[in-house]
Design a protein around this motif. Structure first.
Motif, short mmCIF file in Angstrom:
data_model
loop_
_atom_site.label_atom_id
_atom_site.label_comp_id
_atom_site.label_asym_id
_atom_site.label_seq_id
_atom_site.Cartn_x
_atom_site.Cartn_y
_atom_site.Cartn_z
N LEU A 330 -1.18 -12.36 74.80
CA LEU A 330 -2.31 -13.03 74.94
C LEU A 330 -2.28 -14.60 75.39
CD1 LEU A 330 -4.63 -11.91 71.84
CD2 LEU A 330 -4.17 -10.67 73.98
N PRO A 331 -2.84 -14.91 76.61
CA PRO A 331 -2.33 -16.15 77.21
C PRO A 331 -2.79 -17.28 76.24
CG PRO A 331 -3.57 -14.82 78.77
CD PRO A 331 -3.81 -14.03 77.72
N GLY A 332 -3.76 -17.11 75.48
CA GLY A 332 -4.28 -18.20 74.55
C GLY A 332 -3.44 -18.42 73.45
N VAL A 333 -2.75 -17.37 72.98
CA VAL A 333 -1.57 -17.38 72.02
C VAL A 333 -0.10 -17.72 72.47
CG1 VAL A 333 -0.23 -15.90 70.41
CG2 VAL A 333 -2.78 -15.56 70.87
N ALA A 334 0.08 -17.29 73.84
CA ALA A 334 1.51 -17.80 74.29
C ALA A 334 1.40 -19.08 74.70
CB ALA A 334 1.72 -16.97 75.76
N ALA A 335 0.22 -19.80 74.97
CA ALA A 335 0.30 -21.43 75.18
C ALA A 335 0.57 -22.02 73.90
CB ALA A 335 -1.08 -21.57 75.71
N LEU A 336 0.36 -21.54 72.68
CA LEU A 336 0.58 -22.31 71.55
C LEU A 336 2.13 -22.70 71.13
CD1 LEU A 336 -2.07 -20.47 69.17
CD2 LEU A 336 -2.40 -22.41 70.48
N ASN A 337 2.50 -23.78 70.47
CA ASN A 337 3.58 -24.04 70.33
C ASN A 337 4.20 -23.03 68.94
OD1 ASN A 337 2.49 -27.40 70.23
ND2 ASN A 337 3.94 -26.64 71.81
#
Length: 339
Positions: A330-337
């Motif tokens: 999920l892009p919104g998860v992959a973007a997190l540290n």
């Protein structure tokens, strides 16, 4: 974010109603701006004291949000040091407020709800207590291809219900009457069945169905064995024998994930199969079985059946749940540290 505004600000999609409820939950004064970027936001943020809360206006009033516009994302992140994403339902979209903003803050982390979704949905599928049974329903095979592919590689049993079963029945040469069939997915149904068999995974189809003479809440109905649907009749629910056989498999499982109803549960006459499965799952929680409702109509079904509070986890995402079950990042998860 809220709703899908068509062209700029719409009063019905403003976040104003959120403020009193948030204030009540947090026990502190909550302020709100009339925009999510710009001078008003800068001014309010600069005058905030520690512990104060500010709600920004709906980011979807800007078309740049869903386009993940870099400049818009930069403006969103201009006044923050830490970004917390707790919106699992939109984590499968690379939008400015879910992905773009993370490039413009010092730290980006998951909120408690998002973390819980990942722990249950991703965790249960990646490392389930076995036997692991997946119940997949819904009207079309085409919308569940990715999920079925993924689950065949991980589950011990896959129970099928809903309109998609008639494509599988037709693939077996059975009579389906005027039931919903995706003719262009018949070969795929055969292929999925063969792949499952080669991996030792059992695909379990209904043994009987509730049929109707038309698609209507008040249609004439009767129960017939699977594959014996007369011309002019359509299947709209699983039958009582199927409920029993499905229930036996589910009751012997340690992890169960359910995505998609067993029939047209919006019509009371054709809701019995879906609600019966919900009841079976509700009885398993006390036995330590992990029961996960994977978003969409399944959530509506367990809520309508009054057993939502007996499930281990009910997902808050429709598309996000499906994509996570498919094994997608999920892009919104992959973007997190990383934590």
């Amino acid at each position: 974010m809220q709703g899908r505004p068509k062209d700029g600000p719409e009063d019905k999609f403003r976040l104003t109603p959120v403020v009193p409820r948030l204030q009540e939950l947090l026990g502190v004064k909550v302020e709100k701006t009339n925009d999510c970027i710009g001078d008003e936001v800068a001014q309010k943020v600069s005058s905030m004291q520690n512990g104060e809360v500010l709600v920004l206006e709906n980011v979807r009033f800007y078309k740049e949000e869903t386009k993940n516009d870099a400049e818009f994302a930069k403006k969103l992140g201009a006044h923050a040091q830490i970004y917390v994403n707790d919106a699992f339902g939109t984590a499968h979209r690379a939008h400015a407020s879910t992905e773009g903003i993370t490039k413009h803050v010092n730290q980006s982390v998951a909120g408690f709800l998002l973390q819980k979704e990942l722990d249950y949905l991703d965790g249960a599928v990646s490392n389930p207590k076995r036997p692991f049974t997946a119940i997949v329903g819904g009207s079309k095979v085409s919308s569940k291809i990715g999920v079925l592919d993924s689950l065949i590689a991980k589950a011990d049993n896959i129970i099928l219900g809903g309109g998609m079963i008639f494509t599988f029945f037709k693939a077996q040469g059975l009579s389906v009457g005027s039931s919903l069939v995706e003719e262009d997915k018949i070969d795929l149904a055969k292929q999925l069945t063969e792949t499952a068999k080669s991996k030792g995974v059992e695909i379990i189809l209904p043994t009987d169905v509730v049929i109707a003479d038309k698609f209507d809440a008040n249609a004439n109905s009767k129960v017939v064995p699977a594959g014996e649907i007369p011309d002019g009749w359509m299947g709209l629910d699983i039958g009582p024998d199927s409920v029993k056989s499905f229930g036996d498999v589910i009751s012997n499982s340690q992890t169960v994930i359910w995505n998609g109803p067993m029939g047209v549960f919006e019509f009371e006459k054709f809701s019995k199969g879906t609600f019966a499965i919900a009841d079976v799952l509700a009885g398993l929680g006390e036995k330590g079985v992990t029961t996960i409702i994977g978003g969409g109509d399944s959530v509506a079904a367990v809520e309508k059946a009054g057993v939502a509070n007996k499930m281990s986890h009910i997902s808050t995402g429709g598309g996000a749940s499906l994509e996570l079950l498919e094994g997608k990042v999920l892009p919104g998860v992959a973007a997190l540290n990383d934590a």
